[in-house]
Write an enzyme that holds these catalytic residues in place. Sequence first.
Site, PDB file in Angstrom:
ATOM      1  N   HIS A 127      36.173  -5.080  10.041  1.00  0.00           N
ATOM      2  CA  HIS A 127      37.228  -4.069   9.933  1.00  0.00           C
ATOM      3  C   HIS A 127      38.263  -4.483   8.885  1.00  0.00           C
ATOM      4  O   HIS A 127      38.788  -3.652   8.159  1.00  0.00           O
ATOM      5  CB  HIS A 127      37.907  -3.847  11.283  1.00  0.00           C
ATOM      6  CG  HIS A 127      36.961  -3.378  12.346  1.00  0.00           C
ATOM      7  ND1 HIS A 127      36.767  -4.067  13.519  1.00  0.00           N
ATOM      8  CD2 HIS A 127      36.140  -2.304  12.401  1.00  0.00           C
ATOM      9  CE1 HIS A 127      35.867  -3.422  14.255  1.00  0.00           C
ATOM     10  NE2 HIS A 127      35.471  -2.357  13.604  1.00  0.00           N
ATOM     11  N   LYS A 183      38.735  -3.168  21.529  1.00  0.00           N
ATOM     12  CA  LYS A 183      37.840  -4.237  21.074  1.00  0.00           C
ATOM     13  C   LYS A 183      38.491  -4.965  19.902  1.00  0.00           C
ATOM     14  O   LYS A 183      39.407  -4.440  19.286  1.00  0.00           O
ATOM     15  CB  LYS A 183      36.508  -3.629  20.631  1.00  0.00           C
ATOM     16  CG  LYS A 183      35.787  -2.976  21.781  1.00  0.00           C
ATOM     17  CD  LYS A 183      34.330  -2.878  21.481  1.00  0.00           C
ATOM     18  CE  LYS A 183      33.695  -1.966  22.498  1.00  0.00           C
ATOM     19  NZ  LYS A 183      32.485  -1.368  21.977  1.00  0.00           N
ATOM     20  N   HIS A 231      37.759  -7.011  14.028  1.00  0.00           N
ATOM     21  CA  HIS A 231      37.093  -8.187  13.467  1.00  0.00           C
ATOM     22  C   HIS A 231      37.072  -8.160  11.941  1.00  0.00           C
ATOM     23  O   HIS A 231      37.602  -7.236  11.303  1.00  0.00           O
ATOM     24  CB  HIS A 231      35.689  -8.344  14.051  1.00  0.00           C
ATOM     25  CG  HIS A 231      34.813  -7.140  13.884  1.00  0.00           C
ATOM     26  ND1 HIS A 231      34.401  -6.702  12.656  1.00  0.00           N
ATOM     27  CD2 HIS A 231      34.268  -6.299  14.805  1.00  0.00           C
ATOM     28  CE1 HIS A 231      33.638  -5.647  12.814  1.00  0.00           C
ATOM     29  NE2 HIS A 231      33.548  -5.367  14.107  1.00  0.00           N
TER      30      HIS A 231
HETATM   31  N1  ARG Z   1      33.801   1.937  14.476  1.00  0.00           N
HETATM   32  C1  ARG Z   1      32.637   1.474  13.776  1.00  0.00           C
HETATM   33  C2  ARG Z   1      32.451  -0.012  14.010  1.00  0.00           C
HETATM   34  O1  ARG Z   1      33.379  -0.707  14.294  1.00  0.00           O
HETATM   35  C3  ARG Z   1      32.702   1.720  12.290  1.00  0.00           C
HETATM   36  C4  ARG Z   1      32.669   3.173  11.910  1.00  0.00           C
HETATM   37  C5  ARG Z   1      32.041   3.392  10.582  1.00  0.00           C
HETATM   38  N2  ARG Z   1      32.078   4.762  10.177  1.00  0.00           N
HETATM   39  C6  ARG Z   1      31.192   5.703  10.510  1.00  0.00           C
HETATM   40  N3  ARG Z   1      31.395   6.926  10.089  1.00  0.00           N
HETATM   41  N4  ARG Z   1      30.160   5.432  11.263  1.00  0.00           N
HETATM   42  O2  ARG Z   1      31.348  -0.513  13.867  1.00  0.00           O
END
Ligand code: ARG
Length: 635
Positions: A173, A167, A170
Amino acid sequence: AAESSPLADKLKSLSLTTPLPKYANCYPEANPVDIYRAHITSILTEVTGVDAAVIYPALQWTQTLEKGDLVLPIPALRVKGKKPDQLAAEWLEKFPESPLIHKPSTAGTFLQFFFKVEKLAQIIIPSILKQDKQFGQNPYLGLKDPTDESKGRKKILVEFSSPNIAKPFHAGHLRSTIIGGFLSNLYQAAGWDVVRINYLGDWGKQYGLLALGFEKYGNEEALKADPINHLFEIYVKISKDLAAEKEEIKKLEEAGKDASELKNEGVDEQARRYFKAMTENDTKAISQWARWREMSIKRYKETYARLNIHFDDYSGESQVKQEKMDETAIKLSEMKISEESEGAVIIDFSKHVPGKPGKSLERPIIRKKDGTALYLTRDISEMLQREEKYKFDQLIYVVASQQDLHLKQLFKIIELMGYKDLAKKVQHVNFGLVQGMSTRRGTVVFLDDILRDVGEKMHEVMQKNQAKYEQVQNPLATADILGISSVMVQDMSGKRINNYEFNMDAMTSFEGDTGPYLQYAHARLCSITRRAQLSSEDIATADLSLLTEPHAHNLIRVISQYPDVLQNTLKTLEPTTVLTYLFKMTHTLSSSYDHLRIVGSEKELMKARMALYDAARVVLNNGMRLLGLSPVERY
Ligand code: ARG
């Protein structure tokens, strides 16, 4: 031992014959301003009769030099029966002469302390030049016991970046990456043991869908050449198929026709089955997935390296153990925290947290009807796994404020489960949105594309000054670094929680408080050093008492604040605390150049000024690296 330390010698030479008393949180070896805190505290204990333990921590750092180098809010000393101005008058009356500070002045309810800059110069400039890259760091802050190094250092886990495989990477991130990288550096500079964790989005039905997509649209060559983009393309295509299928089912059902074949054999059901196989450790499914994961990580690493970031642990949703989740599920149900609702398992917070806060935490699902776990379910077990694996003192989640609710739910669940200590050690560091982030070539955004674009833009900007451009040895690499600085500085300019507009023109400008401006300030200092051609012997023997101009004094005072800035940033956890300081410092610097010339000055004056500029360069360089920037030496 303290008697013969370099610091003790220095204090002696400053005619402070009595050794400084020991105060909690006083680390003069790391932070020269603490010498002043200790000195002022020992005078004030005499003058006011208040306990040193109350005075010392009340001495605050100031943001504006006009207000003094340190200030003391009089009410903080909690002296009863008299008004602050009365107290101030009495104290000033008794205040002795000091080799380090001027007589304090009062402003409102504050006492303001101004350092004697001649002495400050002798303390601060040699410390900066000697400590060099370490200047500003304070290894004592991270000690478990500040008085006993052998007890070891505190450990912090910083979880950040955490993109989702296949994905887009963005803006959320990107912000997490920048802020998390910075926080990791900050805690490291404060002597903590830092573990950088990347918690990848790499698990769930969508990865079953991706596998189906690969069968249909995948291409081994394309995968090898650019795994991140290829997997994304596949994901987009197969998602379209899925959407079309859903549409089709809806149509059939609306027309009263039988949709069971599509439902039982369609993309959605196949993806579900494929993911199910993954969760059951099906060798073929798992090895394919593991390979894509590895390839993606390899690419991510290259990009992170451009941002001076590395991770100690590539964790991810896939790494949460099934046993741990089963265990957690049982515990949640036995403790009656979770309950069944329409075949699924949910947590109804209104039953556990009475009143409004309970309602606002809503009723998240933690197990779907078909038995599969969710994002929240995995986060609960992942936190427990981390606790076992790392035995940390603190854990920070650097995640967008869009997930505020998710993290509140997570933390609350951990607390309800009885892990009270653990719940106190976890913290969500959130941030706002970036608006309008799109590349020059389209709107789907990958970090690499953004960095390529700003690099190109900086290259165009650099070429506008041909004479200068020709001097740069590797203009493309420099443009790349300047581009990255542009993006990062724009991101760190405001408070984390604020949203901001992604503005390529503004961020790449040399005007205003931008990344290129900071780089310019650094490169200019490097160029002064190069042209002055003084030896380190020259600098070491410089007579710093020649630095008498107000501009020199201001610069000395500003650079001496840097260790305090770092310490203060540990409280705000805001990159802008450091950035605002660096801009203040570079503005002081740029207004000094006309007054503190090197070229054309007499040799001794040249040496003294060069020592000051060298110290300023060290501070700017250290501050920039703390933020994650790569300072350039020329461009
Ligand atoms: N991968 C998730 C996203 O892109 C963010 C993860 C955040 N960390 C967590 N421990 N939930 O939305």
